[in-house]
Design a protein around this motif. Structure first.
Motif, mmCIF file in Angstrom:
data_model
loop_
_atom_site.group_PDB
_atom_site.id
_atom_site.type_symbol
_atom_site.label_atom_id
_atom_site.label_comp_id
_atom_site.label_asym_id
_atom_site.label_seq_id
_atom_site.Cartn_x
_atom_site.Cartn_y
_atom_site.Cartn_z
ATOM 1 N N PHE A 78 5.918 30.462 24.394
ATOM 2 C CA PHE A 78 5.182 29.649 25.358
ATOM 3 C C PHE A 78 5.599 28.194 25.152
ATOM 4 N N ILE A 79 6.479 27.693 26.020
ATOM 5 C CA ILE A 79 7.031 26.337 25.881
ATOM 6 C C ILE A 79 5.989 25.352 26.401
ATOM 7 N N ASN A 80 5.167 24.864 25.498
ATOM 8 C CA ASN A 80 4.022 24.029 25.861
ATOM 9 C C ASN A 80 4.326 22.538 25.839
ATOM 10 N N GLY A 81 5.532 22.168 25.368
ATOM 11 C CA GLY A 81 5.861 20.753 25.266
ATOM 12 C C GLY A 81 7.323 20.573 24.887
ATOM 13 N N LEU A 82 7.626 19.423 24.331
ATOM 14 C CA LEU A 82 8.987 19.057 23.960
ATOM 15 C C LEU A 82 9.724 20.218 23.302
ATOM 16 N N THR A 125 7.526 31.382 28.890
ATOM 17 C CA THR A 125 6.741 30.664 29.888
ATOM 18 C C THR A 125 6.912 29.176 29.622
ATOM 19 N N VAL A 126 6.656 28.348 30.620
ATOM 20 C CA VAL A 126 6.817 26.902 30.430
ATOM 21 C C VAL A 126 5.680 26.159 31.122
ATOM 22 N N ASP A 127 5.227 25.104 30.495
ATOM 23 C CA ASP A 127 4.224 24.206 31.062
ATOM 24 C C ASP A 127 4.901 23.335 32.120
ATOM 25 N N GLU A 183 -3.840 29.998 28.068
ATOM 26 C CA GLU A 183 -4.584 31.153 28.563
ATOM 27 C C GLU A 183 -3.780 31.911 29.620
ATOM 28 N N ASP A 184 -3.162 31.161 30.545
ATOM 29 C CA ASP A 184 -2.368 31.812 31.589
ATOM 30 C C ASP A 184 -1.142 32.510 30.997
ATOM 31 N N ILE A 200 5.999 29.784 35.220
ATOM 32 C CA ILE A 200 5.558 28.409 34.965
ATOM 33 C C ILE A 200 4.071 28.294 35.290
ATOM 34 N N PHE A 201 3.355 27.539 34.459
ATOM 35 C CA PHE A 201 1.913 27.359 34.652
ATOM 36 C C PHE A 201 1.541 25.892 34.496
ATOM 37 N N ASP A 202 0.405 25.536 35.091
ATOM 38 C CA ASP A 202 -0.111 24.178 34.938
ATOM 39 C C ASP A 202 -0.678 23.977 33.540
ATOM 40 N N SER A 203 -0.743 22.710 33.125
ATOM 41 C CA SER A 203 -1.152 22.378 31.759
ATOM 42 C C SER A 203 -2.589 22.788 31.461
ATOM 43 N N VAL A 204 -3.464 22.688 32.440
ATOM 44 C CA VAL A 204 -4.898 22.816 32.172
ATOM 45 C C VAL A 204 -5.252 24.149 31.515
#
Length: 463
Positions: A127-131, A147-149, A220-221, A212-216
């Motif tokens: 889950f690529i949540n940032g840098l 997945t990516v934010d 969870e997504d 791809i999912f939104d940050s909020v």
């Protein structure tokens, strides 16, 4: 792992990025083991991947493989602390590697650790949540799914910029995931364009990420999506994955075009871009093990070479803005720079000019053999400033000021009031000597002359 004892010895003061595991329930009574990479620092100190970090992560992944074999977990996922997946290898440690044998150990350790993500016996996710830079992105590439934010600010494989290659799977995995042309852009083209990075949306569009999912609700997504993949309700399709036609027809042609472009723009002295091209070319018809072994050899050769050590010094001096890098002169010797001269108007010279005008905000003048080349260089710089404005990275007023500060000339007398002059001409000793001899006729005795050479003797250039 006794084979990595020399790496351990170099890593006593490493800021270790730890691998924390927690179990997350999935549908049907199944369990996902979620690994979070966290170095215990805030976002100003990104998580990095040094030898101790890799060894710990390897142990954690081995434990998850055993759990999967025992039927305790149905999937494994990796993510990072807030805003950061990982910023790649710990360059402070890479720069300390004493020889080729130890450099090869680092390549092998990276492959062994990250490669385990594809050998867990259950689906693996990142889950690529940032840098996600360098080895950070390669964590994702080694997994089965990503997945990516949407709001990730920087995803890249910048190794070529630093005199290396993506050596933990990237040079083989990426072209086999998103196609040769897209991989060339990420591995070779972007690093040589002022180290250009991708946004989250870019990574998804290229096929690096599967969704791809939104940050909020990103985590969870991502977990819900992974649950769908595990259960079979979600089928992943990859539009950019290369097929038989691309491998048979387009692959070698694309690499050949990239090679000619490099030769025109940067010459043939820099090693890492061409090594990367060879690895990408070979990825067309080799298996993973063969590709990884080739990366081991290539990375070991480059990391133990002079070009990489020079790049790391420059990185520490300029990019990291270290307070006191080794070898820097006393601050008392510093003097103001009120005008910069750049000899050459090609890609590298123009990028230098752009860097100086953005950082110093002083007049920058470039020169070349004829007015046409000068005009082309100035136009490139102005276009790059316009691009920064379009991306809202600078204001309209700043764009106007920066544009006005950049000029071109064929008259070296216009360099007379420059405090700093750097050459970025063809990588031949005689050419650089002639350039310095000519410009010295016009500049002041206190001006600093600098060279952009990557392999020639500075002493001989100034002789």
């Amino acid at each position: 792992m006794a084979q990595f004892d020399e790496l351990r010895a170099l890593s006593e003061d490493e800021v270790v990025t730890h691998s924390y595991v927690r179990d997350v329930p999935l549908s049907g009574g199944k369990t996902l083991a979620l690994i979070t990479l966290d170095n215990g620092r805030d976002h100003t100190r990104p998580s990095t991947l040094g030898p101790l970090t890799l060894l710990e992560l390897g142990d954690v992944l081995a434990a998850q493989k055993a759990r999967a074999a025992a039927g305790e977990i149905a999937a494994v996922a990796v993510t990072g602390k807030p805003f950061i997946l990982a910023a790649g290898a710990d360059l402070s440690k890479v720069g300390d590697i004493p020889n080729k044998a130890v450099a090869k150990q680092l390549a092998q350790l990276g492959h062994q650790t990250l490669g385990a993500l594809s050998e867990l016996g259950v689906p693996s996710f990142v889950f690529i949540n940032g840098l996600a830079l360098g080895g950070g992105l390669e964590i994702g590439l080694n997994a089965d799914y990503r997945t990516v934010d949407r709001n990730v600010a920087a995803i890249a494989l910048p190794e070529v910029f630093l005199g290396m290659i993506p050596g933990w799977g990237g040079a083989w995995l990426l072209p086999n995931l998103i196609g040769v042309e897209n991989a060339l852009k990420v591995i070779v083209e972007n690093p040589l364009k002022n180290n250009r990075t991708l946004k989250g949306q870019d990574a998804f569009d290229l096929g690096i990420a599967d969704t791809i999912f939104d940050s909020v609700n990103f985590l969870e997504d991502s977990i819900t999506w992974a649950d769908g993949v595990v259960s079979g309700s979600i089928k992943v399709k990859r539009a950019n994955e290369p097929g038989k036609i691309e491998r048979a027809v387009k692959w070698d042609v694309a690499v050949g075009i990239a090679r000619k472009s490099l030769e025109t723009k940067i010459g043939t002295v820099a090693k890492s871009p061409y090594v990367a091209l060879e690895l990408i070319k070979a990825a067309k018809n080799t298996d993973r093990a063969t590709g990884f072994a080739a990366e081991d050899e290539a990375l070991a050769e480059l990391v133990s070479g002079d070009q990489f050590r020079a790049s790391i010094y420059a990185f520490n001096l300029v990019q990291k803005r270290a307070k006191r890098p080794a070898g820097t002169p006393d601050k008392a010797l510093a003097k103001p720079v009120t005008k910069v001269g750049v000899i050459g108007a090609g890609l590298m010279a123009s990028q230098f000019a752009l860097l100086f005008v953005r950082r110093l905000k002083v007049p920058v003048v470039i020169t070349d053999l004829d007015q046409a080349r000068v005009d082309k260089g100035v136009a490139y710089i102005h276009n790059e400033i316009d691009a920064l404005l379009d991306k809202r990275r600078i204001s309209p007023d700043e764009a106007n000021r920066l544009t006005a500060l950049v000029t071109g000339t064929t008259d070296k007398a216009d360099f007379a009031d420059c405090d700093w002059v750097i050459e970025a001409v063809f990588e031949e000793l005689e050419v650089k000597q002639a350039v310095f001899a000519e410009v010295e006729k016009y500049i002041s005795e206190t001006a600093v002359l600098a060279t952009n050479t990557s392999s020639l003797s500075v002493e001989q250039i100034g002789a």
